[in-house]
Write a protein that holds these residues in place. Structure first.
Motif, PDB file in Angstrom:
ATOM      1  N   VAL A 224       0.844  -1.201   0.000  1.00 57.00           N
ATOM      2  CA  VAL A 224       0.000   0.000   0.000  1.00 57.00           C
ATOM      3  C   VAL A 224       0.883   1.257   0.000  1.00 57.00           C
ATOM      4  O   VAL A 224       0.649   2.192  -0.768  1.00 57.00           O
ATOM      5  CB  VAL A 224      -0.971  -0.001   1.204  1.00 57.00           C
ATOM      6  N   LEU A 225       1.904   1.273   0.860  1.00 57.40           N
ATOM      7  CA  LEU A 225       2.807   2.425   0.910  1.00 57.40           C
ATOM      8  C   LEU A 225       3.479   2.682  -0.434  1.00 57.40           C
ATOM      9  O   LEU A 225       3.554   3.827  -0.892  1.00 57.40           O
ATOM     10  CB  LEU A 225       3.881   2.220   1.981  1.00 57.40           C
ATOM     11  N   ASN A 226       3.962   1.625  -1.070  1.00 57.32           N
ATOM     12  CA  ASN A 226       4.625   1.794  -2.364  1.00 57.32           C
ATOM     13  C   ASN A 226       3.667   2.315  -3.430  1.00 57.32           C
ATOM     14  O   ASN A 226       4.037   3.188  -4.219  1.00 57.32           O
ATOM     15  CB  ASN A 226       5.281   0.483  -2.806  1.00 57.32           C
TER      16      ASN A 226
ATOM     17  N   GLU B  98      -4.358   2.610   9.944  1.00 57.09           N
ATOM     18  CA  GLU B  98      -3.309   2.255  10.908  1.00 57.09           C
ATOM     19  C   GLU B  98      -1.983   2.935  10.560  1.00 57.09           C
ATOM     20  O   GLU B  98      -1.269   3.391  11.455  1.00 57.09           O
ATOM     21  CB  GLU B  98      -3.128   0.734  10.946  1.00 57.09           C
ATOM     22  N   LEU B  99      -1.666   3.026   9.262  1.00 55.48           N
ATOM     23  CA  LEU B  99      -0.428   3.689   8.842  1.00 55.48           C
ATOM     24  C   LEU B  99      -0.466   5.178   9.197  1.00 55.48           C
ATOM     25  O   LEU B  99       0.538   5.757   9.603  1.00 55.48           O
ATOM     26  CB  LEU B  99      -0.202   3.497   7.339  1.00 55.48           C
ATOM     27  N   GLU B 100      -1.621   5.789   9.058  1.00 51.71           N
ATOM     28  CA  GLU B 100      -1.772   7.201   9.434  1.00 51.71           C
ATOM     29  C   GLU B 100      -1.686   7.368  10.954  1.00 51.71           C
ATOM     30  O   GLU B 100      -1.011   8.270  11.454  1.00 51.71           O
ATOM     31  CB  GLU B 100      -3.097   7.756   8.903  1.00 51.71           C
ATOM     32  N   LYS B 101      -2.369   6.485  11.683  1.00 52.47           N
ATOM     33  CA  LYS B 101      -2.361   6.558  13.152  1.00 52.47           C
ATOM     34  C   LYS B 101      -0.955   6.366  13.716  1.00 52.47           C
ATOM     35  O   LYS B 101      -0.551   7.046  14.656  1.00 52.47           O
ATOM     36  CB  LYS B 101      -3.303   5.503  13.735  1.00 52.47           C
TER      37      LYS B 101
ATOM     38  N   ASP C 102     -12.156  -2.804   2.481  1.00 54.73           N
ATOM     39  CA  ASP C 102     -12.129  -2.626   3.938  1.00 54.73           C
ATOM     40  C   ASP C 102     -10.734  -2.894   4.510  1.00 54.73           C
ATOM     41  O   ASP C 102     -10.282  -2.179   5.406  1.00 54.73           O
ATOM     42  CB  ASP C 102     -13.160  -3.529   4.622  1.00 54.73           C
ATOM     43  N   GLU C 103     -10.050  -3.920   3.978  1.00 52.87           N
ATOM     44  CA  GLU C 103      -8.686  -4.202   4.435  1.00 52.87           C
ATOM     45  C   GLU C 103      -7.751  -3.045   4.103  1.00 52.87           C
ATOM     46  O   GLU C 103      -6.886  -2.678   4.902  1.00 52.87           O
ATOM     47  CB  GLU C 103      -8.158  -5.494   3.795  1.00 52.87           C
TER      48      GLU C 103
END
Length: 166
Positions: free
Chosen positions: A11-13, A43-46, A35-36
């Motif tokens: 996802v990050l890439n 979660e990455l933002e948090k 949803d995943e």
């Protein structure tokens, strides 16, 4: 340090390539549910892994030209805090875009942006150089950006000159 699973790394890439990709598109590209993807991004933002969604701008195409300088700064580290306190003092200035701790001939690399050369020069002489721990500065002005954050600003053009042979 946060350990990321395979999905979050993918996802990050994909978001680094294009932050406008929707959760639906990411889910399709990665073969998972929307949803995943939403949960992973949340979660990455948090966890402060995703800090900001940004646009790369080729300022040479716009009338609002800015001057960017990279300043090599040699400093004397503070007792008990090392380079952290000085770096923090520098990065709090609004003109400062980036600050990096470096190895080599200088300690910090500071990227600043101004409206013109004089504004940048005044920042260096009146703000940066006057910090007690700063031993020296060396200012390098960026004349043209060819590539930034993996993005090439001008497409490669074929050489259309005719070859000359002896």
């Amino acid at each position: 340090m946060i350990e990321l699973n395979d999905l979050k790394l993918k996802v990050l890439n994909l978001l680094k390539e294009d932050a406008r990709r929707t959760p639906a598109l990411l889910a399709t590209l990665l073969g998972t549910s929307e949803d995943e993807i939403k949960k992973a991004v949340s979660e990455l933002e948090k966890d402060n892994v995703i800090v900001k969604y940004a646009t790369v701008v080729n300022w040479e195409k716009v009338d609002d030209e800015k001057v960017t300088a990279l300043i090599e700064v040699q400093i004397s580290p503070e007792r008990g805090r090392g380079f952290e306190g000085i770096a923090e003092r520098i990065y709090l200035y609004p003109q400062v875009k980036s600050v990096y701790l470096m190895s080599g001939a200088y300690d910090l690399l500071v990227e600043i942006e101004g409206r013109n050369l004089r504004e940048v020069a005044n920042f260096v002489s009146e703000r940066l150089s006057t910090i007690d721990s700063v031993l020296s500065t060396k200012t390098n002005f960026i004349l043209k950006k060819y590539k930034q954050d993996g993005i090439i600003f001008e497409p490669h053009q074929e050489d259309k000159r005719l070859p000359i042979s002896p």
